[in-house]
Design an enzyme around this catalytic site. Structure first.
Site, PDB file in Angstrom:
ATOM      1  CB  VAL A  85      -3.294  -0.366  -3.096  1.00  0.00           C
ATOM      2  CG1 VAL A  85      -2.116  -0.264  -2.130  1.00  0.00           C
ATOM      3  CG2 VAL A  85      -4.361   0.666  -2.753  1.00  0.00           C
ATOM      4  CE  LYS A  86       3.161  -0.845  -8.973  1.00  0.00           C
ATOM      5  NZ  LYS A  86       4.034  -0.121  -9.951  1.00  0.00           N
TER       6      LYS A  86
END
Ligand code: E4P
Length: 224
Positions: A85-86
Site C-alpha cells: 500500500v502506497k
C-alpha cells in the site's frame, strides 16, 4: 538482489518486459491509473495473469484522512495478490502509516522529496520509501543526492526500510541511484527500454551477422 519494478498500467508493456527483464512486479499511482482509464481491480487481474503468482503490486490510497487511508489500506491489503500500500508521506500520511503498520500491512511511503521527509517515514515504520528522483531534479535540487542521504541514514540507523527509487526520465539517473545500493527501483517503460538501447549495440550485432554470413552462408555456429 535489487527489486526491479515497472511503473505503468500498460499491460502490453508489462508482458513485453516480463520476457526480458527480472521484474519483481508493477507499481502504479493514481495518475497512472487515471490515464489508463483502467480500474485497479481490472488492472491487477490482468497484471497477475501476466506476472504470475509471485509478483508484487503497489497501489496508492486516494483517501485524504488518517482514518480513510487506514481503511483503504486494509481493503487494498485484502486483495488476492501480494500488495504493497502506497501512502503519501504527508503529516496525515505519516500518521496513517503508523496505524497501518500496526495492522501488519506492507507500506510504501511515497511522494518523498527530501531525505528528512523520507527518514521520518522510515521511522514511522514504512517498509519502502519512494523518493522522486526526476521530480526533485526538475525543481533544481539533487534527486540522486537525496537518495544517497536517505540510504546513508538507513544504513547508519540500521533500519529495515528499503528505498524504492521512483520518477526517472533517463537511464543515468537510474544508474546513479542503483550504484548507491538501494533495495528497489521502479522504471517507466521508456526508461526501461533505454537501459538496453545503446545506439552502438545494433550496429555491432549487424556487423557480426554480416561477417558470419559472408564466411559461412546460412550455417549456424555449431554447423561450421
Ligand atoms: C512512484 O511512486 C511515483 O508514482 C512515480 O514513479 C512518479 O513518476 P513521475 O515523476 O514520472 O510521474
Amino acid at each position: 538482489m535489487i527489486e526491479l519494478y515497472l511503473d505503468t498500467a500498460d499491460i502490453e508493456q508489462v508482458a513485453r518486459f516480463k520476457q526480458c527483464l527480472p521484474l519483481k512486479g508493477v507499481t502504479t499511482n493514481p495518475t497512472i491509473l487515471a490515464k489508463s482509464l483502467t480500474g485497479l481491480r481490472d488492472l491487477l487481474a490482468s497484471l497477475a495473469e501476466i506476472m504470475g503468482p509471485n509478483a508484487r503490486f503497489f497501489a496508492q490510497v486516494v483517501s485524504t484522512t488518517v482514518e480513510g487511508m487506514v481503511e483503504e489500506a486494509k481493503k487494498i491489503n485484502q486483495l488476492p495478490y501480494d500488495m504493497v500500500v502506497k501512502v503519501p508521506a504527508t503529516e496525515v500520511g505519516l500518521a496513517a502509516i503508523k496505524q497501518i503498520k500496526q495492522e501488519g500491512i506492507v507500506v510504501l511511503a511515497t511522494a518523498i522529496y527530501s531525505a528528512q521527509q523520507g527518514f521520518l517515514a522510515a521511522l514511522c515504520g514504512a517498509d519502502y520509501l519512494a523518493p522522486y528522483v526526476n521530480r526533485i531534479d526538475t525543481m533544481g535540487a539533487d534527486g540522486v543526492g537525496v537518495v544517497a542521504d536517505l540510504q546513508h541514514l538507513i544504513n547508519q540507523h540500521r533500519l529495515p526500510t528499503k528505498i524504492l527509487a521512483a520518477s526517472f526520465k533517463n537511464t543515468q539517473q537510474a544508474l546513479e541511484v542503483m550504484k548507491l545500493g538501494i533495495g528497489a527501483i521502479t522504471l517507466p517503460v521508456e526508461v526501461a527500454a533505454q537501459m538496453f538501447a545503446h545506439p552502438a549495440v545494433q550496429p555491432a550485432v549487424d556487423q557480426f551477422s554480416k561477417d558470419w554470413h559472408g564466411a559461412f552462408a546460412d550455417k549456424l555456429s555449431f554447423e561450421s
